[in-house]
Design an enzyme around this catalytic site. Structure first.
Site, PDB file in Angstrom:
ATOM      1  CG  PHE A   1       5.455   5.452  -1.437  1.00 41.02           C
ATOM      2  CD1 PHE A   1       4.165   5.935  -1.502  1.00 41.02           C
ATOM      3  CD2 PHE A   1       5.728   4.204  -1.972  1.00 41.02           C
ATOM      4  CE1 PHE A   1       3.152   5.200  -2.117  1.00 41.02           C
ATOM      5  CE2 PHE A   1       4.721   3.459  -2.595  1.00 41.02           C
ATOM      6  CZ  PHE A   1       3.452   3.950  -2.663  1.00 41.02           C
TER       7      PHE A   1
ATOM      8  CB  THR B   1     -14.386   9.972   3.562  1.00 42.83           C
ATOM      9  OG1 THR B   1     -14.394   8.741   4.282  1.00 42.83           O
ATOM     10  CG2 THR B   1     -15.264   9.852   2.335  1.00 42.83           C
TER      11      THR B   1
ATOM     12  NE  ARG C   1     -15.727  15.269  14.279  1.00 39.45           N
ATOM     13  CZ  ARG C   1     -15.356  16.244  15.114  1.00 39.45           C
ATOM     14  NH1 ARG C   1     -14.638  15.947  16.179  1.00 39.45           N
ATOM     15  NH2 ARG C   1     -15.719  17.478  14.890  1.00 39.45           N
TER      16      ARG C   1
ATOM     17  CB  VAL D   1      -2.959   8.921   5.250  1.00 44.45           C
ATOM     18  CG1 VAL D   1      -4.437   8.951   5.632  1.00 44.45           C
ATOM     19  CG2 VAL D   1      -2.778   9.109   3.746  1.00 44.45           C
TER      20      VAL D   1
ATOM     21  CE1 TYR E   1      -5.532   5.048   3.197  1.00 50.57           C
ATOM     22  CE2 TYR E   1      -4.446   3.260   4.371  1.00 50.57           C
ATOM     23  CZ  TYR E   1      -4.663   4.613   4.186  1.00 50.57           C
ATOM     24  OH  TYR E   1      -4.006   5.527   4.974  1.00 50.57           O
TER      25      TYR E   1
ATOM     26  CB  VAL F   1      -7.671  11.162  11.128  1.00 53.24           C
ATOM     27  CG1 VAL F   1      -8.796  11.885  11.861  1.00 53.24           C
ATOM     28  CG2 VAL F   1      -7.862  11.279   9.618  1.00 53.24           C
TER      29      VAL F   1
END
Length: 423
Positions: A423, A102, A98, A89, A130, A91
């Site tokens: 992981f 999500t 922004r 994950v 999270y 960004v």
């Protein structure tokens, strides 16, 4: 889907786009970008279903990454539940705040629920991200540093104390032969553990190395019980040639992984790594907080805590199946009001636990005993948190006097959950 502020599109990644997705993932984790190899892209392709790889794109440039894959998580009592493992994950720093994460998260969790996954899991790089998506920190880990000369162990003896058992140094081929079956036995007995697929064993024995991450083979040792059955496995690395000011050996051994399915195997492997010649310091690696290690030493004070952190985060997608999958310490009934801002698992549920620990769960209209967020339920589900403590923190509301104590009597476990893997 497109971002009205910047026209950012969030969608599944095509196979042709995988190289730019890998580059964006490397940038997000601050890995070197120069010379990302074809092997690295091939490994990303082989890791799982490419249909579950998402990217955020702005004018053809990948600015966000996300992927998930099939996993099994051991619930309290040993049952394996279907899990949606979330990973990679990122960004881009110029695209934060922004709503990109999500949107990627919402799409993935909705698909996981539709598939019938009971929970979603992840290892959080940062604590504060999270919780807003319904995840709760469900396990933690502790690292010990052992001062070997102070441990009280006999430095001249490294063999198992049980007659007929032995420890053998082995190589990666032996690990791939004996490790999977050993791990299956281990995860059936330890809640919080996840499965290891074939890719895991190849990746962690040097069969999936890349130029960016060249393989450095560790030392491996297997513990065999008196019948010859493999009951334990340890992988470790050690510094080479370190010496003190007086020219005495001063090497550090770091445990990468230690799996044991019996106390005898666990004791023998810890004593073994603490007896390796020229080693004066042993780092345990990330272990369960209630690991046996300190008390396996004649002088437990030789092992000091050198790290502690949250580890596996869990997001419940199906409250009924999750609560029915695990066993409980007593018997009784509770009504739980579960809040879920995403609308995936919220509702009011009655949990009835019979003698022997089996349970049934169903939606109800009865008045709740406890009110809590779905993320707090995840913390309780694996047994590593106290309801009374969460009430004191204001994270759970006790709607009926005595409900917190009754819930603790059901949810708490004799051993703490433990996830060995990243992981």
């Amino acid at each position: 889907m497109r971002d009205l502020e910047g026209d950012v599109e969030v969608r599944a990644v095509t196979d042709a786009e995988l190289p730019v997705w890998v580059r964006a993932a490397h940038a997000g984790f601050l890995h070197p970008l120069a010379g990302i190899s074809d092997d690295t892209v091939a490994h990303a392709r082989a890791r799982g279903d490419i249909g579950r790889v998402q990217g955020a794109f702005d004018r053809g440039r990948c600015v966000g990454t996300y992927r998930s894959y099939t996993q099994e998580l051991t619930a309290v009592g040993g049952a394996a539940v279907a899990a949606n493992a979330v990973s990679v994950v990122t960004v881009a720093p110029t695209y934060r705040r922004r709503g990109i994460l999500t949107r990627m998260m919402a799409a993935d969790l909705a698909a996981a629920k539709e598939r019938g996954d009971v929970v979603a899991t992840l290892i959080a790089t940062e604590y504060g991200i999270y919780g807003r998506f319904g995840f709760g920190p469900a396990t933690s880990v502790t690292e010990w540093t052992v001062d070997v000369p102070r441990s009280g162990l006999d430095p001249g003896w490294s063999g198992p104390s049980d007659a007929g058992a032995r420890i053998d140094l082995v190589d990666g081929d032996d690990v791939r032969e004996f490790g999977p079956e050993l791990h299956e036995r281990f995860r059936a007995a330890r809640h919080g553990t996840v499965n290891r697929d074939q890719w895991w064993w190849l990746r962690n024995t040097g069969q999936q190395a890349t130029p960016e991450h060249p393989w450095q083979e560790p030392f491996y040792a297997l513990y065999r019980d008196p019948s010859g059955r493999v009951d334990g496995l340890v992988a470790y690395r050690a510094t080479d040639g370190e010496r003190s000011d007086t020219r005495q050996p001063d090497n550090t051994l770091t445990v990468l992984s230690l799996t044991a399915v019996t106390p005898a195997a666990e004791r023998a492997l810890w004593h073994f790594v603490c007896s390796v010649d020229r080693v004066v310091t042993v780092k345990s690696g990330w272990r369960a907080p209630d690991d046996l290690l300190p008390q396996l030493l004649p002088d437990p004070r030789a092992a000091r805590v050198s790290g502690h952190a949250d580890w596996l985060w869990v997001r419940i997608l199906d409250v009924v199946r999750a609560l029915e999958a695990r066993t409980y310490a007593g018997s009784g009934a509770l009504v739980l009001e579960v809040a879920d801002a995403a609308g995936l698992a919220g509702g009011r549920y009655r949990l009835e636990v019979a003698q022997g620990g089996g349970a049934v769960c169903a939606p109800t209209r009865q008045e709740p005993d406890l009110t809590l967020d779905v993320g707090e339920l995840a913390r309780l589900w694996l047994g590593d948190e106290s309801v009374a403590r969460l009430v004191a923190l204001g994270l759970v509301a006790e709607e009926r006097a005595g409900a917190a104590a009754a819930a603790d009597a059901l949810f708490r476990t004799a051993r703490r959950p433990w996830c060995q893997d990243v992981f």
